[in-house]
Enzyme design. Structure first.
Site, PDB file in Angstrom:
ATOM      1  N   GLU A  36       0.824  -1.215   0.000  1.00  0.00           N
ATOM      2  CA  GLU A  36       0.000   0.000   0.000  1.00  0.00           C
ATOM      3  C   GLU A  36       0.860   1.269   0.000  1.00  0.00           C
ATOM      4  O   GLU A  36       1.818   1.383   0.769  1.00  0.00           O
ATOM      5  CB  GLU A  36      -0.900   0.043   1.239  1.00  0.00           C
ATOM      6  N   ASP A  84       9.127   5.377  15.679  1.00  0.00           N
ATOM      7  CA  ASP A  84       9.164   6.823  15.429  1.00  0.00           C
ATOM      8  C   ASP A  84       9.662   7.528  16.695  1.00  0.00           C
ATOM      9  O   ASP A  84       9.156   7.270  17.788  1.00  0.00           O
ATOM     10  CB  ASP A  84       7.734   7.295  15.084  1.00  0.00           C
ATOM     11  N   ASP A 122      10.414  11.430  18.054  1.00  0.00           N
ATOM     12  CA  ASP A 122      10.257  12.849  17.718  1.00  0.00           C
ATOM     13  C   ASP A 122      10.973  13.740  18.719  1.00  0.00           C
ATOM     14  O   ASP A 122      10.841  13.556  19.928  1.00  0.00           O
ATOM     15  CB  ASP A 122       8.770  13.249  17.726  1.00  0.00           C
TER      16      ASP A 122
END
Ligand code: ZN
Length: 382
Positions: free
Chosen positions: A45, A111, A113
């Protein structure tokens, strides 16, 4: 975002073939056209993002050229990658013979940040990342990569700077790609709990954090010149010793830290001294993970070599071994590429190193005839 620059990027700079090879388990789509291999890429996808929070999910492609043409035509501000599905996403609404459309594989993604580090930095805040901030990310990068390799045997880890405030890790090993949602959630929570629950993580951190607390927190960030920030640190000591100690931030950060350190070292119990120091080091330096990104197989993540719409920077792969040399002000961007100042070549090379590793890892896997990995009975290698 300037659509002419975007079109030019997708047409002249974007390494489409290299990205597609990585997404096809390291096998070049153009050289190897056997149906099974190609079908892996076809079932991946993609998601395209446009101006004004508009996005389009469940896009898929049959070839690298098709992806490139679509990017040039649509000029998305950024694009992301999702899971590999049981069917090519673009065919999901067609009537298929009893095949349910569902995600079957996906890299385990992490992830981190910089905005989650605001409590422990003074140089910047929010989405701003300077070279001093980068040291936190460099430690996070090394720590997580080491844990993945040493404790779980995950060796094919692609690390990418997102182009603004964070870094992403794509764990590509077969076992990682086949983790269920439950296993993904357990793994990221384990990584997030860090040294609190695992002596193995504690040992890895000790080796990596060695002396970096003084450098980053005390000297660079001068955290203990600020009373509020100092109180946070003293709170950790008080909770460990059951005391109601107070320190005043009257000198330089180094002087105050020396005072704190003298106090800690004056304790009689050496084990307690180590415990307090570790607790302090880890609470300031241990990676801040955005755990929700990792939890589901169907989650989306911005693709390597996608543009960051707010900065125009390109999200670039980078080697863990070279984390210390990374310069946040030298990240290639749309304008620099167009002007011939920036160069993507070193970062394309990193992606290709990972693709080669991935291909090798899949070849070994096939030879060992363990292709039917049983995710239900998967036990992390601890
Ligand atoms: Zn900074």
């Amino acid at each position: 975002m300037n659509s002419k620059l975007l079109e030019n990027y997708y047409r002249n700079f974007f390494p489409c073939n290299d990205l597609c090879r990585w997404l096809n388990l390291g096998i070049d789509l153009k050289i190897d056209d056997s149906t099974t291999r190609k079908s892996y890429f076809e079932r991946r996808e993609f998601v395209f993002y446009y101006h004004g929070d508009i996005y389009c999910r469940h896009i898929s492609f049959s070839s690298a050229d098709e992806l490139k043409e679509q990017l040039i035509h649509d000029k998305p501000e950024k694009f992301g990658i999702g899971a590999v599905y049981s069917l090519p996403p673009k065919l999901r609404n067609r009537k298929q013979k009893k095949i349910k459309y569902e995600p079957v594989e996906r890299e385990f993604v992490i992830d981190i940040d910089m905005s989650d580090y605001d409590k422990v930095r003074t140089c910047c805040s929010g989405a701003v990342v300077c070279q001093l901030c980068w040291k936190f990310l460099e430690l996070a990068w090394k720590t997580i990569d080491n844990i993945l390799k040493e404790l779980f045997g995950f060796k094919v880890n692609l690390w990418v700077f997102s182009g603004r405030r964070g870094i992403h890790c794509w764990v590509c090993d077969s076992e990682a790609r086949r983790l269920s949602d439950f296993e993904r959630k357990s793994l990221i929570e384990f990584l997030n709990s860090g040294p609190n629950f695992s002596i193995y993580i504690l040992n890895i951190c000790r080796a990596i954090f060695n002396n970096r607390f003084e450098e980053i927190i005390v000297k660079d960030q001068k955290l203990f010149e600020n009373q509020e920030r100092l109180d946070e640190c003293v709170k950790i000591i008080n909770s460990q010793l059951g005391t109601t100690l107070k320190f005043a931030a009257k000198g330089t950060s180094e002087e105050t830290w020396a005072e704190i350190l003298d106090f800690i070292n004056s304790q009689l119990d050496q084990q307690k001294i180590d415990e307090i120091k570790n607790k302090i080091y880890f609470s300031y330096l241990y990676p801040r993970l955005d755990i929700y990104v990792s939890m589901e197989i169907s989650n989306l993540l911005k693709s390597p070599f996608s543009v960051h719409p707010k900065t125009g920077n390109i999200s670039i792969p980078f080697l863990v071994e070279l984390a210390e040399e990374f310069r946040v002000d030298k990240v290639p961007n749309l304008v620099g590429l167009n002007a011939g100042v920036d160069d993507l070549a070193p970062h394309i090379k990193v992606l290709n190193i990972i693709s080669d590793k991935l291909k090798e890892c899949c070849r070994k896997k096939r030879n060992r005839k363990t292709a039917n990995f049983d995710t239900q009975n998967y036990v992390p290698k601890l």
